[in-house]
Design a protein around this motif. Structure first.
Motif, PDB file in Angstrom:
ATOM      1  N   TRP A  13       0.839  -1.206   0.000  1.00  0.00           N
ATOM      2  CA  TRP A  13       0.000   0.000   0.000  1.00  0.00           C
ATOM      3  C   TRP A  13       0.871   1.252   0.000  1.00  0.00           C
ATOM      4  CZ3 TRP A  13      -0.472   4.088   3.422  1.00  0.00           C
ATOM      5  CH2 TRP A  13      -1.560   4.927   3.235  1.00  0.00           C
ATOM      6  N   GLN A  16       2.258   1.867  -3.406  1.00  0.00           N
ATOM      7  CA  GLN A  16       1.282   2.491  -4.295  1.00  0.00           C
ATOM      8  C   GLN A  16       1.165   3.991  -4.019  1.00  0.00           C
ATOM      9  OE1 GLN A  16      -2.607   0.840  -4.627  1.00  0.00           O
ATOM     10  NE2 GLN A  16      -1.909  -1.244  -5.075  1.00  0.00           N
ATOM     11  N   ARG A  19       4.077   5.854  -5.428  1.00  0.00           N
ATOM     12  CA  ARG A  19       4.041   5.933  -6.891  1.00  0.00           C
ATOM     13  C   ARG A  19       3.039   6.986  -7.372  1.00  0.00           C
ATOM     14  NH1 ARG A  19       6.351   2.433 -10.118  1.00  0.00           N
ATOM     15  NH2 ARG A  19       4.697   2.613 -11.680  1.00  0.00           N
ATOM     16  N   THR A  20       2.019   7.295  -6.570  1.00  0.00           N
ATOM     17  CA  THR A  20       1.090   8.364  -6.946  1.00  0.00           C
ATOM     18  C   THR A  20       1.656   9.734  -6.604  1.00  0.00           C
ATOM     19  OG1 THR A  20      -0.076   8.387  -4.812  1.00  0.00           O
ATOM     20  CG2 THR A  20      -0.872   6.844  -6.505  1.00  0.00           C
ATOM     21  N   THR A  49      -5.122  -6.978 -10.054  1.00  0.00           N
ATOM     22  CA  THR A  49      -5.266  -6.260  -8.780  1.00  0.00           C
ATOM     23  C   THR A  49      -5.789  -7.155  -7.668  1.00  0.00           C
ATOM     24  OG1 THR A  49      -7.509  -5.544  -9.394  1.00  0.00           O
ATOM     25  CG2 THR A  49      -5.684  -4.073  -9.968  1.00  0.00           C
ATOM     26  N   GLU A  52      -3.531  -7.021  -4.745  1.00  0.00           N
ATOM     27  CA  GLU A  52      -3.173  -5.700  -4.236  1.00  0.00           C
ATOM     28  C   GLU A  52      -3.948  -5.403  -2.950  1.00  0.00           C
ATOM     29  OE1 GLU A  52      -0.857  -3.929  -5.252  1.00  0.00           O
ATOM     30  OE2 GLU A  52      -0.543  -4.148  -7.399  1.00  0.00           O
ATOM     31  N   LEU A  57      -5.864  -1.005  -7.555  1.00  0.00           N
ATOM     32  CA  LEU A  57      -4.657  -0.262  -7.879  1.00  0.00           C
ATOM     33  C   LEU A  57      -4.975   1.219  -7.747  1.00  0.00           C
ATOM     34  CD1 LEU A  57      -1.749  -0.134  -9.068  1.00  0.00           C
ATOM     35  CD2 LEU A  57      -2.828   0.037 -11.332  1.00  0.00           C
ATOM     36  N   ARG A  58      -4.134   1.934  -7.022  1.00  0.00           N
ATOM     37  CA  ARG A  58      -4.344   3.379  -6.820  1.00  0.00           C
ATOM     38  C   ARG A  58      -3.438   4.158  -7.773  1.00  0.00           C
ATOM     39  NH1 ARG A  58      -4.806   0.507  -2.290  1.00  0.00           N
ATOM     40  NH2 ARG A  58      -6.553   0.961  -0.885  1.00  0.00           N
TER      41      ARG A  58
END
Length: 443
Positions: A13, A16, A19-20, A49, A52, A57-58
């Protein structure tokens, strides 16, 4: 927050979220991506996903508005900076010789719709707002004078001295018609520049071309004005130099003429609008007070703003909403009410004032450019995506395939958006992005 920290999938988490870039309202997606060998049909790689955190996936929301997501707005601001600067000094596919082309920084303002509280300075000293010895009293009993020296944070800045005298209808109509006024300005600019050099507009295209990049900015009173970079090129764009007679002085004369003569009419009401009298035209240099870096940074800053400084909402307002209950300043409430009232006029349906009431009538793009000014936002995003993909392949997180021989099948479904309050705190700690209050103030 504690529940998320103790989740066995917290590491994934957190990956993710990083990465955003710390997006405050990431989009949640369900789905999968499969890579097949086109020749044999063999499955080469699959991503799903299902494994995940929370089965989603965010991905970043990619909004440009800092009031909604500071992290994504910063990416948009940086892209706008690179786009504008490339058109001034080259790079991103633009030759460096473009720095020798005549270039101006132009500010087009709105006309007056009534006296408002302002902050003015002279030689570093703050002047009185509207100090008048012979100030008149309006028909509503308000003395049209203000002797206060407003601070920069004074909430009254931009508000009218007399709200009953202020032309709220004119303010929102100007916002709605300003994109058309800008279009007519660019046409008049080319016509005037051609006439100054004894040419027709058609003949002008054979010798030189005019390129621009512009951004819209809200003033505190609730009307937009435009900042623009206007550049002269040869007939083939930035790759060709303009002729020697295509000078910055001639371009400045054409700008001043075009800004003074163009008008746009709201025909159902018989109202004609033009630019305000405050026109600023300055030449951009590489070593003077107005450098290419200063101009690019200035334009990029306003590319992520909207009408927050006026105190309006950051969402669309529905026709059935109770305007008296909206958490906005009274000045913004009156502007919104003007949009709602004028929007019900059948002849003004094309202006879509009700739909854009939260923007006080303005429905144009905040950041635009002519086709050959420089690179595009799409090209910048594509380069960033290719860089990230190369990094994924280099680190082994993504297999290396020959794109011509691989069939990619993807299926995605929208599954929600945003983070909980606790997750926002964790995201801020992971990425170093500050949390923002609904009013847009960092805390």
């Amino acid at each position: 927050m504690i529940s998320r920290l103790h989740d066995p999938n917290y590491g994934r988490w957190a990956c993710q979220i990083k990465r955003t870039g710390g997006c405050r309202q990431p989009i949640h997606l369900h789905g999968k991506v499969e890579h097949y060998d086109q020749a044999t049909g063999q499955l080469l790689h699959r991503y799903s996903t299902l494994h995940e955190p929370d089965g989603v996936l965010r991905v970043a929301c990619k909004t440009r508005r800092a009031s909604r997501c500071p992290a994504c707005a910063e990416v948009y601001r940086a892209d706008t900076y690179q786009l504008v600067r490339a058109g001034l000094v080259g790079g991103k596919g633009v030759p460096e010789t473009v720095s020798a082309h005549p270039c101006l920084f132009v500010t087009l303002t709105a006309p007056s719709f009534g006296a408002v509280h302002v902050r003015r300075e002279k030689n570093g000293k703050v002047l009185p707002c509207h100090a008048r010895r012979d100030a008149q009293t309006c028909s509503h009993g308000q003395v049209m004078s203000c002797t206060e020296r407003h601070s920069a944070a004074d909430p009254r800045l931009g508000e009218p001295l007399c709200p009953e005298c202020y032309d709220y209808d004119g303010s929102v109509l100007f916002n709605a018609i300003s994109p058309e006024l800008w279009r007519r300005f660019t046409l008049a600019l080319r016509r005037r520049f051609a006439r100054l050099n004894g040419l027709t507009v058609k003949a002008l295209r054979e010798h030189t071309s005019v390129a621009f990049a512009k951004v819209a900015e809200y003033q505190r009173r609730g009307v937009v004005h435009f900042h623009a970079v206007i550049r002269l090129d040869g007939p083939d764009g930035p790759t060709s130099p303009p002729p020697v007679w295509a000078t910055a002085d001639a371009l400045a004369q054409a700008v001043q003429h075009a800004a003074a003569v163009v008008t746009a009419e709201v025909k159902p009401l018989g109202r004609i609008f033009r630019w305000g009298t405050q026109l600023d035209v300055r030449r951009i240099t590489l070593d003077g007070d107005l450098t290419e870096q200063a101009v690019a940074a200035y334009i990029a800053k306003y590319a992520t703003k909207a009408a927050e400084c006026v105190g309006t909402l950051d969402r669309r307002i529905q026709p059935l909403d109770d305007l008296t209950a909206l958490p906005v300043r009274e000045h913004a409430r009156r502007l919104i009410a003007a949009c709602m009232h004028l929007g019900s006029h059948a002849g003004l349906a094309d202006l879509r004032l009700i739909h854009w009431a939260h923007m006080l009538g303005f429905r144009g793009h905040f950041s635009t450019k002519s086709r050959r000014y420089s690179t595009t936002m799409g090209a910048l995003r594509a380069a960033r995506e290719e860089h990230m993909r190369t990094e994924e392949i280099t680190t082994g997180r993504l297999p290396l395939f020959e794109e011509d021989t691989v069939l990619v099948i993807a299926h995605w479904e929208y599954a929600g958006q945003g983070l909980s309050v606790g997750e926002q705190l964790l995201a801020a700690a992971l990425t170093g992005v500050r949390l923002w209050s609904p009013g847009g103030d960092p805390r």
